[in-house]
Design a protein around this motif. Structure first.
Motif, mmCIF file in Angstrom:
data_model
loop_
_atom_site.group_PDB
_atom_site.id
_atom_site.type_symbol
_atom_site.label_atom_id
_atom_site.label_comp_id
_atom_site.label_asym_id
_atom_site.label_seq_id
_atom_site.Cartn_x
_atom_site.Cartn_y
_atom_site.Cartn_z
ATOM 1 N N ARG A 152 0.930 -1.274 -0.329
ATOM 2 C CA ARG A 152 0.353 0.394 -0.027
ATOM 3 C C ARG A 152 0.866 1.505 0.177
ATOM 4 N NH1 ARG A 152 -0.099 -2.037 4.745
ATOM 5 N NH2 ARG A 152 0.793 -0.633 6.828
ATOM 6 N N GLN A 153 0.916 1.851 -0.476
ATOM 7 C CA GLN A 153 0.874 3.554 -0.111
ATOM 8 C C GLN A 153 0.170 4.409 0.865
ATOM 9 O OE1 GLN A 153 2.080 3.662 -5.109
ATOM 10 N NE2 GLN A 153 1.810 6.059 -3.362
ATOM 11 N N PHE A 154 0.849 5.605 0.955
ATOM 12 C CA PHE A 154 1.013 6.221 2.337
ATOM 13 C C PHE A 154 0.700 7.780 1.677
ATOM 14 C CE2 PHE A 154 4.393 5.289 4.697
ATOM 15 C CZ PHE A 154 4.902 5.752 4.888
ATOM 16 N N SER A 155 0.327 8.655 2.800
ATOM 17 C CA SER A 155 0.218 9.854 2.646
ATOM 18 C C SER A 155 1.037 10.819 3.725
ATOM 19 C CB SER A 155 -0.162 11.018 1.045
ATOM 20 O OG SER A 155 -2.048 10.863 2.458
ATOM 21 N N TYR A 156 1.680 11.624 3.236
ATOM 22 C CA TYR A 156 2.204 12.552 4.670
ATOM 23 C C TYR A 156 2.392 13.972 3.612
ATOM 24 C CZ TYR A 156 7.079 10.966 2.488
ATOM 25 O OH TYR A 156 8.126 10.744 1.915
ATOM 26 N N ALA A 194 0.029 2.092 11.329
ATOM 27 C CA ALA A 194 -1.046 1.584 10.351
ATOM 28 C C ALA A 194 -1.700 2.752 9.780
ATOM 29 C CB ALA A 194 -1.973 0.677 11.110
ATOM 30 N N THR A 195 -1.531 3.612 9.565
ATOM 31 C CA THR A 195 -2.417 4.321 8.852
ATOM 32 C C THR A 195 -1.591 5.541 8.050
ATOM 33 O OG1 THR A 195 -2.602 5.691 10.987
ATOM 34 C CG2 THR A 195 -4.134 4.476 10.649
ATOM 35 N N GLY A 196 -0.349 5.064 8.462
ATOM 36 C CA GLY A 196 0.585 7.162 7.803
ATOM 37 C C GLY A 196 0.488 8.272 8.524
ATOM 38 N N GLU A 197 -1.179 7.969 9.911
ATOM 39 C CA GLU A 197 -1.387 9.701 10.303
ATOM 40 C C GLU A 197 0.166 9.993 11.371
ATOM 41 O OE1 GLU A 197 -4.770 9.467 12.088
ATOM 42 O OE2 GLU A 197 -6.124 8.809 9.914
#
Length: 262
Positions: free
Chosen positions: A121-125, A154-157
Motif C-alpha cells: 500500500r501507499q500512504f501520504s504525508y 498502520a495508517t500513516g497519520e
C-alpha cells in the motif's frame, strides 16, 4: 576517544550564535574502526537499517531509486525493487513484516512486504521526507527541518512531533535516522546533511546529547565529494554493532564508540 568541544564550533547545526550566547560544551565521540566492507559506489544512500541480522538500504535519485536487501560481507544486492520516476527515494525502516520507505517531495510513502518486496500500500504525508526510523511502535520521520514527526505505521497519520535543539537552538538539516536503545531511554541518531557528524538526540526531550565525529572515516577517493556526504546509520539491535556509510561511498564501516571510562 572522547572530547568536549565548545558548541560554537558546531554552529552550522543550529541558528547563528548571538553575541550574548554562552555556548556550553558538547561531548564529541570519535569512533574506532572495527571493519570495512564493500558498498555500491553508485548507491545514493538515503536509508540504512538492519533487521534480524539482514542489511537493507534505500536509495535516491529519480530513475535510480530503489529498496534493496544487501549482503553485508560482499556488498552484493540480494533483492531489489525499483521505484519508478518521478519518485526520488528517501529513508526506510521496518516494522513487523513491513518495510516503509519515503519519497523526497512527492508526499508519498510506500509499504512493502519485507520478504517478497511486494508493494502492499501507499500512504501520504505533507511536505518533504528525508530520514525514517522506528522505536518499534511508531515511525519517526525527518524532513530537513528541526522537527521530527511521529507516524502511525498502520495508517500513516501523524501522531506527534518533537523539536530537536542543541543548547536551546533548533537543529536543522536532520537527515538519515536510526533508533538506538539506551540505558536511560531511547535515542535517535541522525546524520546532518552536508556535515561529517551524527547527532545523538534524546527521544523524549529532543535535546542533542552528543555528537559522533566521522571525519576520520570519510573516503578520500570520492568522485563527487559535494553530494557524497555521510548518510546511513544501521545498528544491529541484537548485537549492538554499528554500521555507517554515505551517499556514493565505496565502503561501509563497522564502528565502535568509546566507553564512558575510555
Amino acid at each position: 576517544m572522547k572530547s568536549l568541544l565548545p558548541l560554537a564550533l558546531f554552529a552550522w547545526l543550529a541558528n547563528p550564535l548571538t553575541a550574548c550566547a554562552q555556548p556550553a560544551a558538547l561531548e564529541v565521540q570519535r569512533p574506532e574502526l572495527v571493519a570495512t566492507y564493500p558498498h555500491d559506489a553508485m548507491a545514493f544512500t538515503q536509508g540504512l537499517f538492519i533487521h534480524d541480522g539482514q542489511l537493507f538500504e534505500s536509495t535516491g535519485e529519480v530513475g535510480d531509486s530503489n529498496l534493496r536487501r544487501v549482503d553485508l560481507e560482499t556488498g552484493n544486492v540480494l533483492q531489489q525493487v525499483n521505484i519508478n520516476p518521478p519518485i526520488f527515494g528517501e529513508g526506510s525502516t521496518q516494522v513487523g513484516d513491513e518495510i516503509f520507505m519515503l519519497s523526497w517531495v512527492s508526499e508519498a510513502g510506500f509499504v512493502f512486504d519485507a520478504s517478497s518486496f511486494e508493494l502492499i500500500r501507499q500512504f501520504s504525508y505533507p511536505g518533504e521526507g528525508w530520514g525514517l526510523t522506528t522505536d518499534g511502535n511508531r515511525l519517526i520521520l525527518s524532513d530537513g527541518s528541526p522537527q521530527l514527526r511521529f507516524l502511525d505505521p498502520a495508517t500513516g497519520e501523524q501522531t506527534g512531533t518533537l523539536d530537536v535543539t542543541l543548547n536551546g537552538r533548533p537543529v536543522r538539516r536532520i537527515n538519515e535516522l536510526e533508533w538506538v536503545d539506551g540505558e536511560n531511554g531511547g535515542e535517535v541518531w541522525a546524520n546532518i546533511w552536508q556535515t561529517r557528524s551524527i547527532v545523538r538526540i534524546d527521544a523524549e526531550t529532543g535535546n542533542v546529547l552528543g555528537m559522533i565525529d566521522l571525519t576520520a572515516l570519510i573516503p578520500t577517493d570520492l568522485q563527487d565529494p559535494r553530494d557524497a556526504v555521510a548518510n546511513g546509520i544501521a545498528v544491529n539491535r541484537e548485537t549492538g554493532q554499528i554500521y555507517i556509510t554515505g551517499k556514493l561511498w565505496p565502503v561501509l564501516y563497522e564502528i565502535r564508540l568509546p566507553a564512558e571510562d575510555e
